[in-house]
Design an enzyme around this catalytic site. Structure first.
Site, mmCIF file in Angstrom:
data_model
loop_
_atom_site.group_PDB
_atom_site.id
_atom_site.type_symbol
_atom_site.label_atom_id
_atom_site.label_comp_id
_atom_site.label_asym_id
_atom_site.label_seq_id
_atom_site.Cartn_x
_atom_site.Cartn_y
_atom_site.Cartn_z
ATOM 1 C CE LYS A 12 -4.829 -11.586 16.288
ATOM 2 N NZ LYS A 12 -5.890 -11.117 17.200
ATOM 3 C CB SER A 15 -6.032 -13.832 20.085
ATOM 4 O OG SER A 15 -6.539 -12.719 19.375
ATOM 5 C CB SER A 22 -7.427 -10.078 20.856
ATOM 6 O OG SER A 22 -8.042 -11.270 21.264
#
Lengths: 496, 426
Positions: free
Chosen positions: B28, B103, B127
């Site tokens: 990420k 996210s 997330s």
């Protein structure tokens, strides 16, 4: 109120201090970077992701800083709570890498405490409200002038993350001189603890709060009730960096506020900046613009439990106690004891000398001769602590009578300091070894033969005559004869 | 087919051997990679190249993994759909026209599409679990303190953990084993208690006989019918394999979404303060009268997207003098209550189960105009972050609108238990 009646008012200053000191630790408070600047270091080189506040970097508390803080707390007689916590103080300023400062808020490492100090012959005790740990920001340099006029500003984060301790006093001071005396005492104690270096640039920064109240509001014990304090508008003076600066800034501010009140004007509650070069305080921002720091817990640092651990942290003998011990143990007078405990380094130096010689002789040599000559040269004891051995040999030369006191003081010690020579080299190169007995005897004979008038005067009972003859002998031997011996020899010869 | 799962594609080879040798991992883009830009999905960090590796990246490399790129995400982790990214939205490989969740939407999509074997996400309020559920993959949010956050660009630092995403429970567990363990650079990491089972991959044995699963009634209330049906089928499957289920009540979770957003936004307002245009992002444009605050404000105006601005403003407000007690302090009290509720629940059950998300994946653009609706979709995931507990989302089935995830929550450092339970569903 009219100007006339206003002039009748007897006014008193009320001062409280927030003292920021850099703690002497090997590494920064939340990372492994050194706290010691290298000679000629480039800006932003003594840094890492943590003290630069890079995204994702996390603080890890330096145990050395905690230990230093605990020492300070013990010296101030503070309560050191079982658990201490860190908070974020949020404000935007370019010297602050994260735009928040990690500090302590509701659970400081030191709670309460006091300091006793002397001012104008009186003893005063000031209450310490709290002392807490925090990180130092970086430093700014405003190219081409002051903060207002600079074309641009450069930021150096080398200093960022140096451990600071903020020590907050109660509003217990009534004069600028008291504030100065307090700072002197505080820094003395901190130096004794070995957690502070006064010679380091920027190691001391003071914010001072000052307000003016009617002298009648001060009770006999020097106290002032809360309501009176609250109702008096106060200013916070920032940018003070020395004891002397504190006294000057506060004296200025006291006069400024008193003048305003005497003229019937209101003192504005505001933050002011001490302009050292101009010797005045200038307005920075008013109360309406006071910042809201939005304090909240720093979740990256778990609460620190110091209980248990704090017992193991020891502090050395503090100045007051050491002064007292010097008077008792070494039989020193108050003045010498005070001089010899003025810093921990001086006191340590003295004790090393006193181990080997008579304590009075050691005191004369350290307190009077050495400190005097150092002071004259703008040097400090720390400049010669590595020459303890040489200094010991100098005292030994005097103690064993190998050189005269006069030569030791006026020639050897001075050249040791000026030319960094060891005492033996000075004695040799200056030919200061005491003149042997035959030479002294010859000089005595010469003096008697060459000065018949003085001899006559001596026999006539004139006191000055013998001194004159001693002087002649000393001159002839280049000062290397022992005056006592000369005196004795002359008497023998003249009486005999 | 590209799903816009990556912001930056770049291969970084790890050590020659190790537990993850031969595997590709997508990271990420809020996890620092030395020499490789780390944008957090924000214009502000478009050109930011960290000089250091996050601890988890060091661990990936040491375990022999090959990093294949930095994945797309909601800006600074603030979103549930990966639509707030400054680098464009991500396609859901498992549900066309729908969001991948957020996210960590890029990480979940990369795994779902086979663009990486494994991925790292971060979970502040769901997330990792939300995109795992929406993309039909497995995601784990570890116990707070199990995995180092050093190098994770903070959104809400008291809540978040880095966690693994993978096609199967066992692979997620293998990755977790590499990530877990205390780190001298993160003072909030802790070693699991001595009696905790830490051989996570071995725990993925599907054995749920004798396991007691609590089902918090409050976490079913808002669920879609379709989601609820799939959730109940999954529970039935677990019961068939020897688990027992029982209804439990967690009254505090009613306050969780509000408390979560107050805390997360407050922390964000402080964590993101450093992005002021001096060292990151664009310098503010416009009148330069030498006023720093004006210049910082201008830089933040162009550097941050709408959702980030909203959260920073609300968080600043919640911490301000006069409002601190009403919002921030109250939220902390609610957080303590949530923790306590979970603690009591675990006195009688081994794990708690709920739908990961009460809804199937949103259609693209659906939630952007209604932030409150988006916040409420986090109802089942945020309580776990408030309580610092571990949770896993495993695929439970699919509705016409896309995949549905089952969330299993364990007690602190009970990762092995939720991995075992999750591995029984397949």
């Amino acid at each position: 109120m009219t100007a006339q009646t206003a002039e009748q008012r007897d006014l008193t200053a009320v001062i409280g201090l927030e003292v920021h000191v850099q703690l002497e630790t090997e590494t920064k408070i939340f990372c492994g970077c050194s706290t010691q600047p290298d000679d000629d270091e480039e800006p932003n080189t003594r840094t890492c992701p943590v003290c630069l506040g890079l995204p994702g970097a996390l603080p890890v508390l330096n145990e050395g800083a905690v230990e230093a803080a605990v020492k300070v707390g013990k010296a101030l007689g503070s309560e050191i709570p079982e658990e201490t916590r860190f908070h974020r103080k949020n404000y935007y300023y370019p010297d602050l890498p994260k735009n928040f400062q990690i500090t302590q808020y509701d659970a400081p490492i030191c709670d309460s405490g006091e300091i006793e100090f002397g001012v104008d012959g009186d003893r005063r005790t000031v209450e310490i409200e709290r002392a807490h740990l925090e990180e130092d920001p970086g430093s700014l340099s405003h190219a081409g002038g002051s903060i207002d006029t600079a074309e641009y500003t450069l930021i150096d984060y080398n200093r960022a993350g140096t451990p600071l301790m903020e020590i907050v006093t109660a509003p217990d001071f009534r004069s600028a001189a008291e504030a100065r005396a307090f700072l002197a005492k505080l820094t003395e104690v901190l130096e004794y603890l070995g957690v502070f270096d006064v010679t380091r640039n920027g190691s001391l920064r003071v914010d001072a709060n000052l307000s003016i109240v009617d002298a009648a509001e001060v009770d006999e014990g020097g106290g002032i009730d809360e309501e009176t304090l609250e109702s008096a508008n106060r200013t916070e003076v920032k940018n003070i960096s020395s004891h002397k600066g504190a006294e000057k800034a506060l004296a200025y501010e006291e006069t400024r506020q008193k003048n305003a009140i005497q003229r019937g004007r209101e003192v504005e509650q505001e933050t002011r900046h001490w302009d050292e070069s101009r010797g005045i305080t200038v307005s920075m921002r008013s109360k309406e613009e006071e910042k809201d720091y939005r304090y909240f817990r720093e979740a990256d640092l778990p609460p620190l439990r110091v209980s248990g651990w704090k017992e193991e942290i020891e502090i050395p003998e503090l100045p007051d106690a050491r002064r007292e011990r010097f008077r008792e143990e070494y039989g020193l007078d108050a003045e010498s004891a005070s001089k010899l405990t003025s810093t921990k380094q001086v006191a340590d130096f003295y004790e090393r000398i006193a181990e080997k010689f008579d304590s009075g002789l050691a005191a004369t040599w350290v307190a009077d001769n050495l400190l005097g000559e150092l002071h004259y040269r703008d040097m400090a004891i720390t400049d010669v602590t590595d020459r303890l051995g040489e200094f010991t040999r100098l005292v030994e030369l005097v103690d064993t009578g190998e050189i005269t006191v006069k030569n030791a003081e006026e020639v050897v010690l001075r050249r040791m300091l000026d030319d960094r020579l060891d005492p033996e080299t000075v004695v040799e190169s200056e030919g200061l070894g005491k003149t042997d007995d035959d030479a002294v005897a010859a000089a005595v004979s010469d003096a008697i033969e060459e000065n018949p008038d003085a001899v006559e005067d001596y026999h006539a009972g004139e006191d000055g005559a013998l001194n004159f003859l001693v002087g002649q002998v000393m001159a002839e031997t280049g000062g290397s004869a022992d005056p006592g011996t000369v005196n004795e020899l002359l008497r023998e010869r003249l009486e005999g | 087919m590209s799903h816009n799962a990556f912001i930056t594609e770049e291969r970084i080879e790890g050590d020659a051997d190790g537990a993850l040798a031969g595997r590709t991992v997508a990271v990420k883009d809020n996890i620092s990679t030395a020499g490789l830009r780390t944008t957090c999905g924000s214009t502000t960090l478009e050109e930011y190249v960290p000089p250091y590796d996050a601890t988890v990246v060091e661990r990936l490399k040491a375990a022999g993994a090959t990093i294949v790129g930095k994945t797309n995400m909601d800006e600074f982790g603030m979103g549930t759909t990966t639509e707030t990214s400054a680098f464009g939205p991500v396609e859901n490989p498992a549900a066309e026209g729908r969001v991948p969740g957020g996210s960590s939407g890029g990480s979940a999509a990369a795994v779902a599409a086979g663009e990486a074997d494994l991925a790292l996400g971060s979970d502040t309020g769901g997330s990792v679990r939300c995109p795992a559920a929406f993309c039909g993959v497995v995601g784990i949010k570890p116990t707070y303190g199990l995995v180092s956050r050093y190098g994770l660009v903070a959104y809400a630092n008291s809540l978040e953990q880095i966690g693994p995403l993978a096609p199967t429970v066992e692979e997620a567990a293998e990755l977790l084993e590499v990530l877990a363990g205390s780190d001298p650079n993160d003072a909030t990491t802790r070693e699991p208690p001595a009696d905790a089972e830490t051989d996570y991959a071995a725990a993925a044995d599907g054995d749920v006989s004798g396991l007691t699963i609590g089902v918090p009634t409050e976490l079913l209330e808002g669920a879609d019918d379709g989601v609820r049906a799939i959730f109940e089928d999954a529970l039935a499957e677990l019961e068939m394999k020897g688990a027992t289920t029982t209804a439990v009540s967690l009254p505090s979770v009613e306050a969780a979404v509000q408390a979560y957003y107050v805390i997360a936004m407050s922390e964000a307002s402080s964590n993101l303060a450093r992005f002021d245009g001096v060292r990151y992002g664009r310098s503010g444009e416009g009148e330069d009268d030498g006023n720093w605050n004006e210049s910082f404000a201008a830089a933040r105006d162009v550097g941050f997207g709408e959702e980030v601005k909203r959260r920073v403003l609300l968080g600043t407000y919640a911490l301000s003098a006069g409002y601190h007690d009403k919002y921030y302090k109250k939220a902390q009290d609610a957080r303590a209550w949530v923790k306590q509720d979970f603690d009591s629940a675990f006195e009688s059950v081994d794990v708690l189960a709920s739908p990961t998300m009460p809804v199937p994946p949103f259609e693209r653009g659906e939630s952007l105009d209604d932030p409150l609706q988006m916040y409420l979709a986090d109802a089942n995931t945020v309580p776990i972050n408030l309580a610092n507990l571990p949770a896993i989302s495993v695929p439970a089935g699919e509705t016409d609108e896309g995949p549905v995830g089952l969330q299993l929550v364990g007690p602190a450092f009970g990762e092995a238990t939720i991995i075992r339970a999750g591995s029984a569903l397949s």
